[in-house]
Design an enzyme around this catalytic site. Structure first.
Site, mmCIF file in Angstrom:
data_model
loop_
_atom_site.group_PDB
_atom_site.id
_atom_site.type_symbol
_atom_site.label_atom_id
_atom_site.label_comp_id
_atom_site.label_asym_id
_atom_site.label_seq_id
_atom_site.Cartn_x
_atom_site.Cartn_y
_atom_site.Cartn_z
ATOM 1 C CG HIS A 6 -9.829 2.984 1.723
ATOM 2 N ND1 HIS A 6 -9.915 1.491 1.646
ATOM 3 C CD2 HIS A 6 -8.647 3.143 2.668
ATOM 4 C CE1 HIS A 6 -8.996 1.075 2.406
ATOM 5 N NE2 HIS A 6 -8.366 1.888 2.766
ATOM 6 C CE1 TYR A 64 -3.017 -3.060 5.431
ATOM 7 C CE2 TYR A 64 -2.375 -1.055 4.359
ATOM 8 C CZ TYR A 64 -2.965 -2.198 4.379
ATOM 9 O OH TYR A 64 -3.179 -2.670 3.075
ATOM 10 C CE LYS A 75 -0.666 -4.910 3.097
ATOM 11 N NZ LYS A 75 -0.917 -6.010 2.437
ATOM 12 C CB SER A 79 -1.014 -0.062 1.184
ATOM 13 O OG SER A 79 -1.359 1.259 1.562
ATOM 14 C CB SER A 80 0.388 4.545 -1.531
ATOM 15 O OG SER A 80 -0.840 4.986 -1.022
ATOM 16 C CB CYS A 81 -0.208 3.812 3.994
ATOM 17 S SG CYS A 81 -0.183 2.135 4.575
#
Length: 308
Positions: A180, A137, A141, A108-110
């Site tokens: 989201h 999270y 990842k 994920s981009s987070c």
């Protein structure tokens, strides 16, 4: 991937997994293995060990994860860290043990630092502090990316990691609290429209900028990379374009035909100021997205109406 190869799609009922499943079917793959979470709890080490030993898949798309929006991430911090670590540890390790030819891990981009320069290049990973609300999270990842690289380095496994930007599309989650931003806004605007309300309250200031990719475009990119990409480290998947949350809300209102007012509640958190992916690495390989945002929102809304 050979047409008769045995392909395991973990998380096939989610938005991403279901899009990958549809793409594989469209490309003529028939030997696709799936398990619901009731049939196989990926957090259970013994269950995953037994599954891999019995099925022996050739290829794995690891799209299963515990996911949610800003509120869910911040509320269930322990669950997001523990469950995601458990899922990916079990699947990645057993893919190695059972000789899987290639595995794709979806992040994920987070994962990128909160204040990283924009657009986000792949080598910005671990160069700064994470956004607090989704830190558990993100850490899970990042561990998955590093695990794929470690198994590649130590055992020669062809395990690759892809980092999608914000996703939306068919089979999205429209839960009032745990969704989201884009699906949450579709639901809010839809409910305001059908109930003849004059305004919609949008969380935050509306100033943060976000990039959005339709899930079927992501699936197309995943399929492309499974055929063409065999490197360590991660690769970004996105459009390379972003817009403010305010402009997103205005676009959704326009697509859904809502002509009331949008009110921004600045007491609610904004999250990261901007999260635009640098997709030059992906573009250089020859892949680019096809579905633009207005068309994608229209498709997602049709799906929302048919399911709710």
């Amino acid at each position: 991937m050979e047409k008769n190869a045995k392909i395991y799609v973990a998380g096939h009922r989610g938005m991403v997994g279901s899009a990958i499943y549809r793409k594989l079917q469209k490309e003529g793959y028939e030997n696709i293995i799936t398990r619901t979470s009731e049939e196989l709890d990926l957090r259970n080490q013994q269950a995953v060990t037994d599954f891999f030993a019995a099925e022996k898949p050739d290829y794995v798309f690891l799209a299963a994860a515990k996911v949610g929006g800003i509120e869910a991430n911040n509320t269930y911090r322990a669950d997001f860290l523990y469950e995601n670590l458990a899922i990916q540890n079990n699947v990645i390790h057993n893919a190695y043990v059972n000789g899987v030819k290639k595995l794709m891990f979806l992040g994920s981009s987070c994962i990128y630092p909160k204040m990283a320069p924009q657009p986000l290049k792949e080598d910005y990973l671990l160069t700064g502090t994470l956004e607090h609300t989704n830190e558990p999270y993100a850490i899970a990842k990042i561990a998955g990316i590093k695990m794929c690289d470690a198994y590649r380095a130590q055992y020669g496994c062809n395990f690759i990691s892809v980092m999608p930007t914000n996703l939306y599309g068919f089979n999205d989650n429209y839960h009032p609290q745990n969704s989201h931003v884009l699906p949450a806004l579709i639901r809010k605007v839809h409910e305001a429209k059908v109930n003849d309300k004059k305004e919609v309250v949008v969380w935050g200031s509306g100033a943060p900028m976000r990039e959005f990719l339709f899930a079927d475009d992501l699936a197309d990119a995943c399929y492309f990379l499974m055929q063409n990409y065999n490197e360590p480290n991660l690769i970004n998947i996105g459009t390379g374009h972003d817009l403010t949350i305010k402009d997103l809300a205005l676009l959704i209102a326009a697509v859904l035909g809502f002509d009331g007012e949008l009110v921004f509640d600045a007491t609610k958190p904004d999250g990261t100021p901007r999260k635009l992916m640098d997709v030059s690495k992906l573009h250089s390989l020859g892949w680019k997205h096809k579905i633009e945002l207005r068309e994608g929102i229209s498709l997602a809304y049709q799906d929302f109406e048919s399911r709710y």
